[in-house]
Write a protein that holds these residues in place. Structure first.
Motif, PDB file in Angstrom:
ATOM      1  N   SER A  75      24.024  -6.079 -10.812  1.00 49.77           N
ATOM      2  CA  SER A  75      23.245  -7.309 -10.907  1.00 49.77           C
ATOM      3  C   SER A  75      22.543  -7.350 -12.216  1.00 49.77           C
ATOM      4  N   LEU A  76      23.063  -6.513 -13.328  1.00 49.88           N
ATOM      5  CA  LEU A  76      22.543  -6.487 -14.559  1.00 49.88           C
ATOM      6  C   LEU A  76      23.247  -7.016 -15.610  1.00 49.88           C
ATOM      7  N   PHE A  77      24.700  -6.499 -15.451  1.00 48.96           N
ATOM      8  CA  PHE A  77      25.396  -6.680 -16.809  1.00 48.96           C
ATOM      9  C   PHE A  77      26.422  -7.816 -16.544  1.00 48.96           C
ATOM     10  N   VAL A  78      25.671  -8.857 -16.059  1.00 50.21           N
ATOM     11  CA  VAL A  78      26.346 -10.288 -15.833  1.00 50.21           C
ATOM     12  C   VAL A  78      25.363 -11.345 -16.367  1.00 50.21           C
ATOM     13  N   ASP A  79      25.818 -12.661 -16.357  1.00 49.28           N
ATOM     14  CA  ASP A  79      24.998 -13.671 -16.623  1.00 49.28           C
ATOM     15  C   ASP A  79      24.269 -14.370 -15.511  1.00 49.28           C
TER      16      ASP A  79
ATOM     17  N   PRO B 277      15.069 -14.598 -13.844  1.00 53.41           N
ATOM     18  CA  PRO B 277      16.096 -14.174 -14.993  1.00 53.41           C
ATOM     19  C   PRO B 277      15.381 -13.225 -15.756  1.00 53.41           C
ATOM     20  N   SER B 278      15.957 -12.270 -16.619  1.00 52.44           N
ATOM     21  CA  SER B 278      15.350 -11.730 -17.708  1.00 52.44           C
ATOM     22  C   SER B 278      15.113 -12.799 -18.798  1.00 52.44           C
ATOM     23  N   ALA B 279      13.925 -12.514 -19.529  1.00 51.15           N
ATOM     24  CA  ALA B 279      13.428 -13.415 -20.469  1.00 51.15           C
ATOM     25  C   ALA B 279      12.937 -12.862 -21.649  1.00 51.15           C
TER      26      ALA B 279
ATOM     27  N   GLY C 291      17.463 -14.883 -20.242  1.00 52.92           N
ATOM     28  CA  GLY C 291      18.706 -14.075 -20.551  1.00 52.92           C
ATOM     29  C   GLY C 291      18.643 -13.106 -21.635  1.00 52.92           C
ATOM     30  N   ALA C 292      17.760 -12.347 -21.834  1.00 51.20           N
ATOM     31  CA  ALA C 292      17.536 -11.207 -22.788  1.00 51.20           C
ATOM     32  C   ALA C 292      17.968  -9.923 -22.211  1.00 51.20           C
ATOM     33  N   HIS C 293      18.962  -9.557 -22.521  1.00 51.70           N
ATOM     34  CA  HIS C 293      19.769  -8.298 -22.162  1.00 51.70           C
ATOM     35  C   HIS C 293      20.120  -8.635 -20.772  1.00 51.70           C
ATOM     36  N   GLY C 294      19.607  -9.108 -19.706  1.00 44.89           N
ATOM     37  CA  GLY C 294      19.934  -9.169 -18.245  1.00 44.89           C
ATOM     38  C   GLY C 294      20.371 -10.735 -18.127  1.00 44.89           C
ATOM     39  N   PRO C 295      20.679 -10.996 -16.746  1.00 42.92           N
ATOM     40  CA  PRO C 295      21.009 -12.392 -16.381  1.00 42.92           C
ATOM     41  C   PRO C 295      20.000 -13.338 -16.843  1.00 42.92           C
TER      42      PRO C 295
END
Ligand code: SF4
Lengths: 727, 171
Positions: free
Chosen positions: B99-103, B142-144, B154-158
């Motif tokens: 869940s984490l190492f993808v866009d 999403p990560s931000a 998309g900061a480090h995460g999707p």
């Protein structure tokens, strides 16, 4: 470099970015908490969880130890920074780790763990983008939530270009983020140890909550086989369910997000497979999830804070940054001026005093003006200004024998043990100055304004020569009242109007207006002589002098209250004192009696009109356009709406200011070291009141300081709203 | 008709710019296909009436496949409707990694697992975490980051999230 110069320098370099970002967060906070139906209840719940947790801390730590060990991890409680670092170093050494990837944590800043590990030759990489920017720039955080808040996009682009010489030029925020993500991603995948903080740790399960928006903390844990979490001992709360109010409050309070992207509830060691990122043959599920977990809880002065009546509340802090963002001075100078070695903003005084000592706190403590705008913002209801006041008191006394203060309480009016600076004593004893000023007026005013004496005042007392001084009136309000003979037949209410220092000696017109308005509404008024409230000494951290004032005020007003009179207060900062700080200065019964019978003057008028007093007995506005600036402490108490409602009922068209504070705040704006900060804060008010919508409006303000500041900022006359009603 | 938890979830997600697709087990594969971008990896779905086996998603990928993937499909243990949050468990099958190492993260969940608010969510966490020392990520959008001068996803995460809610066939 003088303090004034240093503040000017910081404001010039970082002020703009800090200002824009903190104000954005602060506005976001108002919007986000407004979406919560049960905001106040959540705050109360959060506070009571913290109160309980700190009360039972030793017991909770024992319970947590059992939980962590049952899960297969280790709990270490470190006495101080060195102890914590030694432990972390030994874990890293046992793992033979060459690289530690770290997600943001203030506690690890506090102990300087990066330096300790670097000395062992370990590569420590900050993975939070803001922290990483600072690591690259070799700078300290300037904000507890957004550490690189003082850097603009352009600053960061310049920094990256200089440092990494990228193939493609980096400009946009997307490009910068992508570059950092790429650079850090590789390092995370190669690291052996992941280090995180913890926003909360639950004793019942050993679960830690990490509140983040970036995915770096998750990645740092998932991509390594050894996790170290460092946190202060105060982060322990009893149970998983107790996390709920904090999860709902923390993002809203800080950056104005309803919730951050990730709230990770990790009960380490987490079972995610520990994979080799280069492996292209083995399915992920085949890797095992063996991980080592070490929770390092750091005391470093906290357990002593727990025993300290005045500092204890600091431990309730959840590091949301609302106090920084809502602070008008912080908005101008940021955490590099308004902060110590680790923590910044309003609550930093408490933290730095507890973990570093008074010297560190002394460097920035005076930037808290006691405006109280942070009080309502704080999700756990910490009385941050009070902590600042107490610490100021301890600083005044050189950090020694501050308990002694309480012993001499009441015995030596206007006299402090130890030695506050001459400047503090001058402002703290302003009652004496005002009495002499009135007695000698107008000679005193003329003298005070002469350039020779202004230069001397700046030199000796640090009173900035650019400020206009208050003009003392020969006839005080009390004198004027004593000469009147007005009888109210069958009064609607009976009040004692408290003649605060300014209303009595300087702003006498607003006092007269208050009397006339009240009488016009059928109120029987008396204005007896009374001691000054103690606001002035309290602002200087002269707590025992302030307590002496409080007791004398209470004694002076009590007979009137007992005779059935309400206390009406014109000066909002004094009203706030009666309602808030006197709780700390008086015995409970005296405080209750005064606080429950005291009203701010416009609040009182509001109540009268609401209960049928004839509005047409007052001067009407007839659509007149006015610009109203409420007072910080009055707003904290929720009293701004009363003034606005009264003015609107009387037919005024009211535009209100939307800044947190005017920046003057009592003596603050007079002091030469803070003059520029004060003016910078005030500039926002000036801008609002000189723009197209407000330029032609009559300016009214409730507080003396606000009026002083507005007089300096604007070229229009100002007055208290009560004066409009009496015209 | 009053709003169901799934309705509120959908509306909270839409405020976060996260598409929320309701589908039935019968149409799951087709729906999922629309939401996968680039190469997709996933972890096996459990306890729901749908599976990844008939899709283009590589289930239980190698680390290198994960590194190369654009989309990650995982199951969410539950969702918190009024915040638009999905709860990502940590599993031995690597849910957290996928869940984490993808866009783009696609979260699949059963409509029965949509809880109304945080109170219900934390009651459930309390029970589950005390029963077994598990972990879960309350993921909202999403990560931000705003650290680079303005908000970037998309900061480090999707940088993108999709939510697929499985509803009963029998309506
Ligand atoms: S003192 Fe209150 S407002 Fe300030 S950071 Fe701590 S919790 Fe937040």
């Amino acid at each position: 470099m003088s303090k004034a110069d240093r503040l000017r320098e910081v404001m010039a370099a970082e002020g703009e970015a800090v200002n824009e970002n903190t104000q954005g967060f602060n506005a976001g906070r108002y919007e986000s908490v407004a979406r919560l139906e049960d905001y106040e209840e959540l705050k109360e719940e959060a506070r009571s969880i913290k109160e309980d947790a700190i009360e039972r801390l030793p017991e909770l730590i024992d319970e947590l130890r059992e939980s962590v060990e049952a899960n297969g991890g280790t709990l270490y409680v470190a006495d101080d920074a060195e102890d914590a670092n030694d432990y972390v170093r030994s874990v890293v050494d046992d793992r033979d780790a060459e690289r530690v990837v770290k997600s943001k944590s203030m506690t690890s800043e506090e102990i300087d763990v990066n330096e300790a590990l670097a000395r062992d030759g370990v590569d420590v990489v900050e993975t939070d983008l803001g922290e990483w920017v600072l690591q690259v720039a070799d700078e300290a955080p300037s904000h507890i939530v957004a550490p690189a808040i003082h850097k603009s996009r352009e600053d960061i682009a310049r920094l990256f270009t200089e440092r990494f010489d990228p193939d493609e030029p980096l400009e946009t925020a997307e490009e910068l983020t992508a570059f950092a993500r790429e650079h850090l991603g590789e390092r995370i995948e190669d690291a052996e140890v992941g280090m995180t903080g913890a926003n909360f740790v639950t004793a019942d399960t050993g679960t830690m909550a990490l509140v983040t928006s970036e995915g770096n903390a998750r990645k740092s844990v998932a991509a390594t086989d050894t996790q170290i979490a460092v946190a202060g001992v105060e982060k322990v709360i009893p149970s998983v369910e107790d996390l709920r109010p904090f999860v709902e409050l923390i993002g809203r309070s800080g950056t104005g997000q309803d919730i951050t992207s990730y709230v990770s509830l990790l009960t380490p060691p987490v079972g995610t497979p520990t994979i080799d990122f280069d492996d292209d043959e083995t399915p992920i599920s085949t890797f095992d999830g063996d991980r080592d977990f070490h929770l390092v809880l750091i005391d470093n002065g906290r357990l002593a804070m727990r025993e300290d009546e005045d500092l204890r509340e600091t431990l309730y802090c959840i590091r949301c940054s609302a106090c920084s963002n809502s602070c008008a001075n912080f908005q101008q100078v940021g955490g590099h001026a308004f902060g110590g070695e680790t923590y910044s903003g309003g609550i930093a005084t408490g933290w730095e005093t507890g973990i570093e000592g008074l010297d560190t706190a002394a460097e920035f403590n005076d930037l808290c003006t006691g405006c109280t705008r942070c009080v309502d913002a704080c999700p756990v209801g910490i009385d941050i200004p009070w902590i600042n006041t107490v610490v100021r008191d301890r600083i005044n006394h050189g950090g020694e024998d501050w308990e002694f203060d309480f012993l001499v309480d009441g015995l030596t009016p206007d006299e402090e043990t130890g030695s506050p600076s001459l400047q503090k004593r001058f402002f703290g004893n302003f009652e004496t100055v005002a009495k002499a000023g009135s007695a000698l007026a107008p000679l005193s005013n003329w003298l005070a304004d002469a350039s020779v004496s202004r230069a001397a005042m700046q030199r000796v007392l640090g009173i900035d020569a650019r400020r206009d001084l208050p003009e003392f009136r020969r006839e005080t309000l009390v004198d004027w009242f004593a000469d009147r003979d007005v009888a109210i037949e069958e009064p609607r209410r009976r009040v004692v109007l408290y003649p605060d220092l300014y209303t009595n000696h300087v702003q006498v017109e607003r006092g007269k207006a208050a009397v006339r308005v009240l009488e016009a509404l059928g109120v029987d008024v008396v204005v007896p002589p009374a001691p000054s409230s103690g606001r002035a000494p309290l602002s200087q951290g002269m707590v025992s002098t302030a307590r002496d004032h409080a007791e004398r005020v209470s004694a002076a007003l009590e007979p009137y209250v007992e005779a059935g009179r309400d206390v009406v207060v014109v000066e909002p900062s004094d009203h706030a004192l009666f309602e808030r700080e006197y709780e700390r200065l008086l015995d409970e019964a005296s405080f209750e009696r005064l606080a429950s019978n005291a009203y701010e003057v416009m609040e009182f008028v509001y109540g009268l009109l609401d209960n049928g007093a004839p509005a047409d007995a007052l001067a009407g506005g007839d659509g007149e356009e006015i610009a109203y600036h409420s007072h910080c402490q009055q707003r904290t108490l929720g009293l701004e709406p009363h003034t606005v409602a009264v003015l609107e009922e009387l037919g005024y068209d009211v535009l209100t200011s939307d800044v947190e504070c005017c920046g003057m705040a009592g003596s603050f704006g007079y002091k030469e070291e803070y003059y520029d900060v004060s003016v910078a804060v005030g500039d926002e008010l000036r801008e609002q009141f000189t723009d197209d919508a407000a330029r032609d409006r009559t300016v009214v303000a409730s507080g003396t300081s606000c009026l002083d500041q507005l007089d300096d900022l604007l070229e229009r006359p100002t007055m208290h709203p009560i004066q409009l009603l009496a015209e | 008709m009053s709003a169901t938890p799934v309705d509120s979830l959908a509306s909270a997600l839409s405020a976060l710019d996260v598409p929320c697709e309701r589908t039935t087990p019968g149409e799951f594969e087709e729906t999922l296909a629309e939401h996968c971008r680039g190469s997709a990896v996933g972890v096996p779905l459990e306890g729901v009436d749908a599976a990844l086996s008939g899709t283009d998603v590589t289930v239980d990928p190698t680390p290198a496949e994960l590194d190369a993937a654009t989309t990650g499909v995982t199951q969410a243990s539950f969702a918190v409707a009024d915040y638009g949050s999905v709860v990502i468990p940590t599993t031995e099958t690597g849910t957290e990694l996928v869940s984490l190492f993808v866009d783009r993260h696609v979260a699949v969940l059963d409509e029965a697992d949509v809880l109304p608010g945080m109170e219900a969510a934390f009651d459930r966490f309390g029970e589950e975490l005390r029963a077994e020392a598990g972990s879960g990520i309350v993921a909202t959008g999403p990560s931000a980051t705003a650290d680079m001068g303005e908000l970037v996803r998309g900061a480090h995460g999707p940088s993108e999230v999709r939510v697929i809610v499985l509803e009963g066939d029998d309506e």
